[in-house]
Design an enzyme around this catalytic site. Structure first.
Site, PDB file in Angstrom:
ATOM      1  N   LYS A 166      42.046  35.775  59.384  1.00 45.15           N
ATOM      2  CA  LYS A 166      41.898  36.719  58.264  1.00 45.15           C
ATOM      3  C   LYS A 166      41.524  38.120  58.779  1.00 45.15           C
ATOM      4  CE  LYS A 166      41.208  38.385  54.113  1.00 45.15           C
ATOM      5  NZ  LYS A 166      42.213  38.637  53.100  1.00 45.15           N
ATOM      6  N   LYS A 234      33.923  46.177  55.049  1.00 49.57           N
ATOM      7  CA  LYS A 234      33.268  44.969  55.594  1.00 49.57           C
ATOM      8  C   LYS A 234      34.210  44.240  56.553  1.00 49.57           C
ATOM      9  CE  LYS A 234      34.044  41.576  53.052  1.00 49.57           C
ATOM     10  NZ  LYS A 234      34.633  40.322  52.682  1.00 49.57           N
TER      11      LYS A 234
HETATM   12  P1  NAD Z   1      34.515  40.387  43.417  1.00 51.99           P
HETATM   13  O1  NAD Z   1      33.341  41.244  43.686  1.00 51.99           O
HETATM   14  O2  NAD Z   1      35.464  40.767  42.326  1.00 51.99           O
HETATM   15  O3  NAD Z   1      34.033  38.872  43.135  1.00 51.99           O
HETATM   16  C1  NAD Z   1      32.902  38.287  43.686  1.00 51.99           C
HETATM   17  C2  NAD Z   1      32.134  37.636  42.539  1.00 51.99           C
HETATM   18  O4  NAD Z   1      31.033  36.903  43.078  1.00 51.99           O
HETATM   19  C3  NAD Z   1      31.564  38.644  41.541  1.00 51.99           C
HETATM   20  O5  NAD Z   1      32.011  38.302  40.246  1.00 51.99           O
HETATM   21  C4  NAD Z   1      30.047  38.485  41.686  1.00 51.99           C
HETATM   22  O6  NAD Z   1      29.365  38.650  40.471  1.00 51.99           O
HETATM   23  C5  NAD Z   1      29.945  37.073  42.205  1.00 51.99           C
HETATM   24  N1  NAD Z   1      28.721  36.801  42.955  1.00 51.99           N
HETATM   25  C6  NAD Z   1      28.188  37.503  43.982  1.00 51.99           C
HETATM   26  N2  NAD Z   1      27.084  36.881  44.440  1.00 51.99           N
HETATM   27  C7  NAD Z   1      26.918  35.778  43.674  1.00 51.99           C
HETATM   28  C8  NAD Z   1      25.958  34.736  43.647  1.00 51.99           C
HETATM   29  N3  NAD Z   1      24.931  34.727  44.501  1.00 51.99           N
HETATM   30  N4  NAD Z   1      26.107  33.759  42.745  1.00 51.99           N
HETATM   31  C9  NAD Z   1      27.128  33.761  41.860  1.00 51.99           C
HETATM   32  N5  NAD Z   1      28.064  34.723  41.829  1.00 51.99           N
HETATM   33  C10 NAD Z   1      27.963  35.721  42.722  1.00 51.99           C
HETATM   34  O7  NAD Z   1      35.271  40.249  44.809  1.00 51.99           O
HETATM   35  P2  NAD Z   1      36.751  39.704  45.080  1.00 51.99           P
HETATM   36  O8  NAD Z   1      37.668  40.883  45.163  1.00 51.99           O
HETATM   37  O9  NAD Z   1      37.065  38.570  44.184  1.00 51.99           O
HETATM   38  O10 NAD Z   1      36.556  39.173  46.580  1.00 51.99           O
HETATM   39  C11 NAD Z   1      35.883  37.959  46.900  1.00 51.99           C
HETATM   40  C12 NAD Z   1      36.126  37.653  48.366  1.00 51.99           C
HETATM   41  O11 NAD Z   1      37.542  37.500  48.577  1.00 51.99           O
HETATM   42  C13 NAD Z   1      35.654  38.741  49.335  1.00 51.99           C
HETATM   43  O12 NAD Z   1      35.157  38.148  50.507  1.00 51.99           O
HETATM   44  C14 NAD Z   1      36.929  39.514  49.616  1.00 51.99           C
HETATM   45  O13 NAD Z   1      36.863  40.155  50.875  1.00 51.99           O
HETATM   46  C15 NAD Z   1      37.968  38.409  49.579  1.00 51.99           C
HETATM   47  N6  NAD Z   1      39.343  38.807  49.218  1.00 51.99           N
HETATM   48  C16 NAD Z   1      39.595  39.678  48.197  1.00 51.99           C
HETATM   49  C17 NAD Z   1      40.904  40.028  47.907  1.00 51.99           C
HETATM   50  C18 NAD Z   1      41.245  41.014  46.799  1.00 51.99           C
HETATM   51  O14 NAD Z   1      42.391  41.497  46.766  1.00 51.99           O
HETATM   52  N7  NAD Z   1      40.344  41.347  45.903  1.00 51.99           N
HETATM   53  C19 NAD Z   1      41.958  39.487  48.624  1.00 51.99           C
HETATM   54  C20 NAD Z   1      41.691  38.556  49.619  1.00 51.99           C
HETATM   55  C21 NAD Z   1      40.375  38.221  49.919  1.00 51.99           C
END
Ligand code: NAD
Length: 287
Positions: A166, A234
Site C-alpha cells: 500500500k 500520513k
Molecule cells: P474517514 O476519516 O472518512 O473515516 C474514518 C472513520 O473512523 C471516521 O468516520 C471516524 O469518525 C472513525 N473513527 C476514528 N477513530 C475512531 C474510533 N476510535 N472509534 C470509532 N470510530 C473511529 O477516513 P477514510 O477516508 O474512510 O479512510 C480510512 C482509512 O482508509 C485511512 O487509513 C485511509 O488512509 C485509508 N484509505 C482511504 C481512501 C480514500 O479514498 N478515502 C482510499 C484508500 C485507503
C-alpha cells in the site's frame, strides 16, 4: 450467517460495510460519530454504542480507521477488540497504517492487514484493490468478506506486507497526481482546451486513472474529498520511513511528500489530494 463487527464507518468504511450487508453478512457497526452508524442501520446493518458491543458476537472484525494510533487504540485498548472479541475471531484491518504496527498487532491477535486502493468510488462500487498480509489460512477465511468489497484481491506476504504494498501504491498515486496537476496548470497557461487535452492524453501512453477520475474535478477546482491531503501526508511518511528502513532512495517520492506537507501546513489538510493542483498554480503565480 457470518457475523461481522465493523469499526470506522467513514468515507471508505461506510460503503464497505453497506456492501457487506448487501452480500448477506450480518454487520454490526460502530463509529465515533453517530450519524455514520445511523447510515449503516438505514442500509440494513445493526448499530453499536461502542467497540465492545460491535465485536462481541463477531466471527470477523473489520477496522477502517484513519491512522496507526487509532487502530492500536481500537484493537489493543481496554475497551477494544482484543479485550472483547470472541476467542479466535479474525481481525481484518483495512486501514492504511505503518507495517510495523500491523506486525505488532498480528503478534497479539489473529489478524490480516488488508489495506485497499480504489478510493471512495471503488468502495461504493465494491471494486477495491486489496493487498493482504498474513497467514494463508486466515487469508482463505477472509476471502468471502474481501470479495464483497473488492475485485482485485492479492495475498502479498506475511503480516505487514499488505501495508508495504500500500505504501508503494501511495507513492505512485501521489506522484501521478502531482504530474497531472503540473500538466493541467501548464496547459491552462497555454490557453489549451483542457477537457479535450485530458481526453487525448487519456488515450495514449500518458493515460492513467488520475486523468480518468480526478482531472476534470481538478480543472474545476473541486476538492471535496475523496481522499484527504492529511491522510496522504500520513501515507507518504510511512513510505519514506519504510524506504529508509530498506536503504532505498525515493527522490521523487521525497519531493511529492514535501509538496503534500506544504499543502497540509497551509491549512488544506481536509481537501482532496487533487488539491496538489492548487499548490502548483500558487508556485506558478497563477492562483
Ligand atoms: P474517514 O476519516 O472518512 O473515516 C474514518 C472513520 O473512523 C471516521 O468516520 C471516524 O469518525 C472513525 N473513527 C476514528 N477513530 C475512531 C474510533 N476510535 N472509534 C470509532 N470510530 C473511529 O477516513 P477514510 O477516508 O474512510 O479512510 C480510512 C482509512 O482508509 C485511512 O487509513 C485511509 O488512509 C485509508 N484509505 C482511504 C481512501 C480514500 O479514498 N478515502 C482510499 C484508500 C485507503
Amino acid at each position: 450467517m457470518t457475523k461481522i463487527g465493523f469499526i470506522g464507518l467513514g468515507i471508505m468504511g461506510g460503503p464497505m460495510a453497506a456492501n457487506l450487508v448487501k452480500a448477506g453478512f450480518e454487520v454490526t457497526g460502530y463509529n465515533r460519530s453517530q450519524s455514520k452508524v445511523d447510515k449503516l442501520v438505514a442500509a440494513g446493518g445493526h448499530g453499536a454504542a461502542g467497540v465492545a458491543e460491535a465485536v462481541r458476537d463477531a466471527d470477523i472484525v473489520v477496522t477502517m480507521l484513519p491512522d496507526s494510533p487509532d487502530v492500536e487504540a481500537v484493537v489493543l485498548g481496554e475497551a477494544g477488540v482484543l479485550a472483547h472479541a470472541k476467542e479466535g475471531a479474525l481481525l481484518i484491518d483495512c486501514s492504511t497504517i505503518r507495517p510495523d504496527v500491523s506486525r505488532a498487532i498480528a503478534g497479539r491477535v489473529r489478524a490480516l492487514d488488508a489495506p485497499v486502493s480504489g478510493g471512495e468510488q471503488g468502495a461504493i462500487e465494491g471494486t477495491l484493490s486489496i493487498m493482504v498480509g498474513g497467514a494463508d489460512a486466515d487469508f482463505a477465511a477472509a476471502r468471502d468478506v474481501l470479495e464483497a468489497v473488492g475485485s482485485t484481491i492479492m495475498h502479498v506476504g506475511a503480516a505487514g506486507a499488505g501495508q508495504t504494498v500500500k505504501a508503494a501504491n501511495q507513492l505512485i498515486v501521489a506522484g501521478t497526481i502531482e504530474l497531472v496537476a503540473e500538466s493541467l496548470v501548464f496547459l491552462e497557461a497555454h490557453d489549451v482546451d483542457t477537457d479535450a487535452a485530458i481526453k487525448v492524453l487519456a488515450g495514449g501512453l500518458a493515460g492513467n486513472r488520475i486523468l480518468d477520475r480526478k482531472a476534470a474535478a481538478m480543472v474545476k477546482r473541486e476538492f471535496t474529498p475523496g481522499f484527504r491531503v492529511e491522510l496522504h501526508h500520513k501515507d507518504l511518511g510511512i513510505a519514506q520511513a519504510a524506504a529508509r528502513e530498506a536503504g532505498v532512495v525515493i527522490p521523487l517520492g521525497a519531493v511529492v511528500a514535501q509538496l503534500m506537507a506544504s499543502l497540509k501546513a497551509q491549512g488544506h489538510g481536509g481537501l482532496d489530494h487533487g488539491a496538489l493542483l492548487k499548490l502548483v498554480a500558487q508556485l506558478s503565480g497563477r492562483e
